[in-house]
Write an enzyme that holds these catalytic residues in place. Sequence first.
Site, PDB file in Angstrom:
ATOM      1  N   SER A  91      -9.525  -0.329   7.478  1.00  0.00           N
ATOM      2  CA  SER A  91      -9.035  -0.304   6.099  1.00  0.00           C
ATOM      3  C   SER A  91      -8.310  -1.538   5.596  1.00  0.00           C
ATOM      4  O   SER A  91      -8.000  -1.615   4.410  1.00  0.00           O
ATOM      5  CB  SER A  91      -8.126   0.899   5.907  1.00  0.00           C
ATOM      6  OG  SER A  91      -8.918   2.041   5.740  1.00  0.00           O
TER       7      SER A  91
ATOM      8  N   SER B 109      -9.539   1.875   3.148  1.00  0.00           N
ATOM      9  CA  SER B 109      -8.716   2.612   2.215  1.00  0.00           C
ATOM     10  C   SER B 109      -7.692   1.742   1.490  1.00  0.00           C
ATOM     11  O   SER B 109      -7.115   2.194   0.496  1.00  0.00           O
ATOM     12  CB  SER B 109      -7.982   3.730   2.960  1.00  0.00           C
ATOM     13  OG  SER B 109      -7.120   3.182   3.949  1.00  0.00           O
TER      14      SER B 109
ATOM     15  N   LYS C 173       0.849  -1.200   0.000  1.00  0.00           N
ATOM     16  CA  LYS C 173       0.000   0.000   0.000  1.00  0.00           C
ATOM     17  C   LYS C 173       0.880   1.244   0.000  1.00  0.00           C
ATOM     18  O   LYS C 173       1.874   1.301   0.736  1.00  0.00           O
ATOM     19  CB  LYS C 173      -0.905  -0.014   1.241  1.00  0.00           C
ATOM     20  CG  LYS C 173      -1.893   1.136   1.315  1.00  0.00           C
ATOM     21  CD  LYS C 173      -2.779   1.019   2.558  1.00  0.00           C
ATOM     22  CE  LYS C 173      -3.827   2.098   2.640  1.00  0.00           C
ATOM     23  NZ  LYS C 173      -4.674   1.969   3.859  1.00  0.00           N
TER      24      LYS C 173
HETATM   25  N1  GLN Z   1     -12.721   4.272   6.449  1.00  0.00           N
HETATM   26  C1  GLN Z   1     -12.131   4.775   7.657  1.00  0.00           C
HETATM   27  C2  GLN Z   1     -11.763   6.225   7.465  1.00  0.00           C
HETATM   28  O1  GLN Z   1     -12.101   6.750   6.479  1.00  0.00           O
HETATM   29  C3  GLN Z   1     -10.946   3.958   8.023  1.00  0.00           C
HETATM   30  C4  GLN Z   1      -9.739   4.318   7.289  1.00  0.00           C
HETATM   31  C5  GLN Z   1      -8.583   3.457   7.663  1.00  0.00           C
HETATM   32  O2  GLN Z   1      -8.730   2.449   8.354  1.00  0.00           O
HETATM   33  N2  GLN Z   1      -7.412   3.892   7.224  1.00  0.00           N
HETATM   34  O3  GLN Z   1     -11.160   6.821   8.299  1.00  0.00           O
END
Ligand code: GLN
Length: 475
Positions: A178, A154, A79
């Site tokens: 994420s 994400s 990532k």
């Molecule tokens: N979807 C969550 C956010 O937007 C989690 C993001 C993540 O775990 N990096 O913050």
Amino acid sequence: MDTPVLTIPAIVSAIGDRKLSAAELVTAFYKKIKAEDGEIHAYLTLCEDRALEQARNIDALASRGDTLPPLAGVPMGIKDVMVTRGIRTTAGSRILENFVPPYTCTAVERLEAAGAIVLGKLNCDEFAMGSSNENSAYGSVRNPRDKSRVPGGSSGGSAAAVAAGTAVATLGSDTGGSIRQPASFCGVVGLMPTYGRVSRYGLIAFASSLDHIGPLARTVEDAAILLSVIAGHDPMDSTSANVPVPDYRTELQKPVKGLRLGVPKEYFGEGLDSEVRSAVEAAIQKLAAQGTEIVPVSLPHTGYAIPTYYVIATAEASANLARYDGVRYGYRSKSAKTLAEMYRKTRDEAFGAEVKRRIILGTYALSSGYYDAYYLKAQKVRTLLARDFQQAFTKVDAVITPTAPTPAFKLGEKSADPLAMYLADVYTVTADLAGIPGISVPCGQSTGGLPIGLQVLGRHFDESTVLRIANSIFS
Ligand code: GLN
């Protein structure tokens, strides 16, 4: 060469037996990426020459008959929030468009030291903020299981690459879900370790008290093997824990019989898709048939998790993102005439809408006069959420829930409504807030053929039990 079905043990033993060449394998993966990733868009940057050189080194080791390291020749993607020396790292943001880091993230360094080969860097929501990968400055990722749908976020690129077979496994990061939510949407395994289990050194910070690095893989066994490699104390991260790391692959052999599994009623209420509910309930029956005891439990503060998360995560993000000022890293506005204008224009031109929304929200929550009402209050609720799990773990060995309330949604379906998007994390943020480990494992599919994920949550540093339960559903 059929790349999608390869698992880590199969690759390492085939290379060791000289039945497979690492260089040929890497070449086959690049061929597949070039043929198929245009549409999926999981990769942002490829590092072909470097990967081929590493692969040739592995082949040379194998031809000398040396013992191979545990990930010898395994093609992986990372990532793009983990820094890699000499390889562009963008965090999915324009502000780091041309950033080439001078050092490598500890987790990636450990993978490479174990023989893994980094094929490239994977698309993600900007600074890991999002649940659909639609917040990437470089464009969305498509879900390989249904290209009209999001891969989750994400770590959307990390999940999509595994599902598409353009990487054997990947690393993602999880701040509010994420790793687990995109794993669930794409039908792969995603593991978030205990906070502190894996070093965050070299992970571009979003919310430091919530950020975790973990593997996404096709099988639970592959995820277990990867965790054994990346876990363990790192003097470069003061929050990394000095706790012994088991051989997780061996731990998978232990039976699940006799384990007590908690099913929290708060995770099966309003908003849960009926097909997700039936798939998860069927998997729970399967676990019961293997001799586990299913125990109803309550995690009473669950309803406060989303607002708590979005206060704490944005507060920390507003501080972490202050470093992108046009001076030290990446993009700088060309049109500014004064220093103050340069800061303003740089951040205005190169941060996306969601990142700006969170900086504003987080700055507000930390400002004098509002700190007590929002940030401090959220920290207190965080403690209550952690206590809910502590209580539950006096009665059960792990907690079973759906990973996400629905299967993958359509591209564009929620992008105009940030609050609807935030609810995609309703079952995952609690584990980040409590610092406990969690995994998402495929447990079925919808009538439309979309993958459904089941989540297993465990006690601090008890990834072994979490993996073991996930494996007994998976296999
Ligand atoms: N979807 C969550 C956010 O937007 C989690 C993001 C993540 O775990 N990096 O913050």
